[in-house]
Design a protein around this motif. Structure first.
Motif, PDB file in Angstrom:
ATOM      1  N   THR A  18       0.692  -1.183   0.007  1.00 39.59           N
ATOM      2  CA  THR A  18       0.024   0.008  -0.059  1.00 39.59           C
ATOM      3  C   THR A  18       0.980   1.290   0.161  1.00 39.59           C
ATOM      4  OG1 THR A  18       0.006   0.176   2.416  1.00 39.59           O
ATOM      5  CG2 THR A  18      -1.670  -1.320   1.322  1.00 39.59           C
ATOM      6  N   LEU A  19       0.138   2.422  -0.165  1.00 34.13           N
ATOM      7  CA  LEU A  19       1.049   3.634   0.095  1.00 34.13           C
ATOM      8  C   LEU A  19       1.743   3.570   1.222  1.00 34.13           C
ATOM      9  CD1 LEU A  19      -0.937   6.134  -2.046  1.00 34.13           C
ATOM     10  CD2 LEU A  19       1.142   4.725  -2.917  1.00 34.13           C
ATOM     11  N   GLU A  20       1.038   3.288   2.439  1.00 35.60           N
ATOM     12  CA  GLU A  20       1.465   3.476   3.616  1.00 35.60           C
ATOM     13  C   GLU A  20       2.604   2.495   3.878  1.00 35.60           C
ATOM     14  OE1 GLU A  20      -1.890   3.191   2.854  1.00 35.60           O
ATOM     15  OE2 GLU A  20      -2.786   4.739   3.663  1.00 35.60           O
ATOM     16  N   ASP A  21       2.729   1.389   3.179  1.00 34.64           N
ATOM     17  CA  ASP A  21       3.777   0.562   3.385  1.00 34.64           C
ATOM     18  C   ASP A  21       4.779   1.156   2.505  1.00 34.64           C
ATOM     19  OD1 ASP A  21       2.226  -1.604   4.395  1.00 34.64           O
ATOM     20  OD2 ASP A  21       1.728  -2.499   2.601  1.00 34.64           O
ATOM     21  N   LEU A  22       4.649   1.552   1.538  1.00 35.70           N
ATOM     22  CA  LEU A  22       5.680   2.505   0.639  1.00 35.70           C
ATOM     23  C   LEU A  22       6.316   3.482   1.616  1.00 35.70           C
ATOM     24  CD1 LEU A  22       7.221   2.946  -2.034  1.00 35.70           C
ATOM     25  CD2 LEU A  22       5.257   4.146  -2.644  1.00 35.70           C
ATOM     26  N   GLN A  23       5.484   4.133   2.374  1.00 35.06           N
ATOM     27  CA  GLN A  23       5.789   5.285   2.997  1.00 35.06           C
ATOM     28  C   GLN A  23       6.641   4.900   4.097  1.00 35.06           C
ATOM     29  OE1 GLN A  23       2.445   7.139   5.017  1.00 35.06           O
ATOM     30  NE2 GLN A  23       3.757   8.410   6.336  1.00 35.06           N
ATOM     31  N   ALA A  24       6.588   3.917   4.756  1.00 39.18           N
ATOM     32  CA  ALA A  24       7.265   3.183   5.845  1.00 39.18           C
ATOM     33  C   ALA A  24       8.629   2.718   5.468  1.00 39.18           C
ATOM     34  CB  ALA A  24       6.420   2.078   6.655  1.00 39.18           C
ATOM     35  N   GLU A  25       8.416   2.191   4.271  1.00 35.21           N
ATOM     36  CA  GLU A  25       9.774   1.419   3.759  1.00 35.21           C
ATOM     37  C   GLU A  25      10.756   2.437   3.162  1.00 35.21           C
ATOM     38  OE1 GLU A  25      10.653  -1.708   2.233  1.00 35.21           O
ATOM     39  OE2 GLU A  25       9.057  -2.865   3.228  1.00 35.21           O
ATOM     40  N   GLN A  27      10.693   5.631   4.109  1.00 29.74           N
ATOM     41  CA  GLN A  27      10.780   6.698   5.283  1.00 29.74           C
ATOM     42  C   GLN A  27      10.369   8.101   4.555  1.00 29.74           C
ATOM     43  OE1 GLN A  27      14.303   6.373   7.493  1.00 29.74           O
ATOM     44  NE2 GLN A  27      13.746   4.331   8.179  1.00 29.74           N
ATOM     45  N   ILE A  28       9.264   8.324   4.043  1.00 31.18           N
ATOM     46  CA  ILE A  28       8.879   9.468   3.303  1.00 31.18           C
ATOM     47  C   ILE A  28       7.464   9.712   3.785  1.00 31.18           C
ATOM     48  CG2 ILE A  28      10.363   9.100   1.492  1.00 31.18           C
ATOM     49  CD1 ILE A  28       8.128   8.002  -0.174  1.00 31.18           C
ATOM     50  N   THR A  29       6.880  10.865   3.338  1.00 31.08           N
ATOM     51  CA  THR A  29       5.594  11.054   3.682  1.00 31.08           C
ATOM     52  C   THR A  29       4.452  10.447   2.764  1.00 31.08           C
ATOM     53  OG1 THR A  29       5.564  13.044   2.182  1.00 31.08           O
ATOM     54  CG2 THR A  29       6.207  13.495   4.616  1.00 31.08           C
ATOM     55  N   TYR A  30       3.387  10.398   3.072  1.00 33.43           N
ATOM     56  CA  TYR A  30       2.292   9.840   2.423  1.00 33.43           C
ATOM     57  C   TYR A  30       2.299  10.583   0.931  1.00 33.43           C
ATOM     58  CZ  TYR A  30      -2.215   7.803   0.684  1.00 33.43           C
ATOM     59  OH  TYR A  30      -3.081   7.368   0.056  1.00 33.43           O
ATOM     60  N   THR A  31       2.382  11.870   1.171  1.00 33.09           N
ATOM     61  CA  THR A  31       2.117  12.762  -0.054  1.00 33.09           C
ATOM     62  C   THR A  31       3.440  12.460  -1.124  1.00 33.09           C
ATOM     63  OG1 THR A  31       1.044  14.587   1.140  1.00 33.09           O
ATOM     64  CG2 THR A  31       1.898  15.129  -0.790  1.00 33.09           C
ATOM     65  N   GLN A  32       4.673  12.203  -0.650  1.00 32.88           N
ATOM     66  CA  GLN A  32       5.816  12.016  -1.466  1.00 32.88           C
ATOM     67  C   GLN A  32       5.517  10.487  -2.194  1.00 32.88           C
ATOM     68  OE1 GLN A  32       8.568  12.753   1.876  1.00 32.88           O
ATOM     69  NE2 GLN A  32       9.403  14.219   0.496  1.00 32.88           N
TER      70      GLN A  32
END
Length: 91
Positions: A18-25, A27-32
């Motif tokens: 998910t985008l949330e997973d991507l964000q965590a992997e 270490q960026i913001t959801y918007t990024q």
């Protein structure tokens, strides 16, 4: 003690993030994360009626490898320019 004995449930590695997973992997913001997907820099698909974005784990790994190659080329170019400037200053 293994995970069965401790009662922990181990999930297999998921194919899609998910985008949330991507964000965590990354270490960026959801918007990024959303920007990477919408721009096409990171290939993704939309699933379901609400068009929820999913990124294939393999595509994320390819993106990261490409980012490392790009960074290496940038460092090489910077080193080349430093050589040129140093040579020019000798004149």
């Amino acid at each position: 003690m293994n995970s069965r004995e401790s009662g922990e449930v181990q999930r297999p590695a998921t194919r899609f993030l998910t985008l949330e997973d991507l964000q965590a992997e990354l270490q960026i913001t959801y918007t990024q994360a959303l920007s990477l997907v919408r721009s096409g820099d990171l290939p993704a698909i939309q699933i379901g009626g609400r068009g929820i974005w999913r990124v294939e784990r393999v595509k994320l790994e390819e993106y990261i490898e490409a980012a490392y190659r790009k960074a290496a080329r940038q460092r090489e170019n910077e080193a080349d320019w430093k050589e040129v400037r140093a040579w020019q200053m000798q004149d």
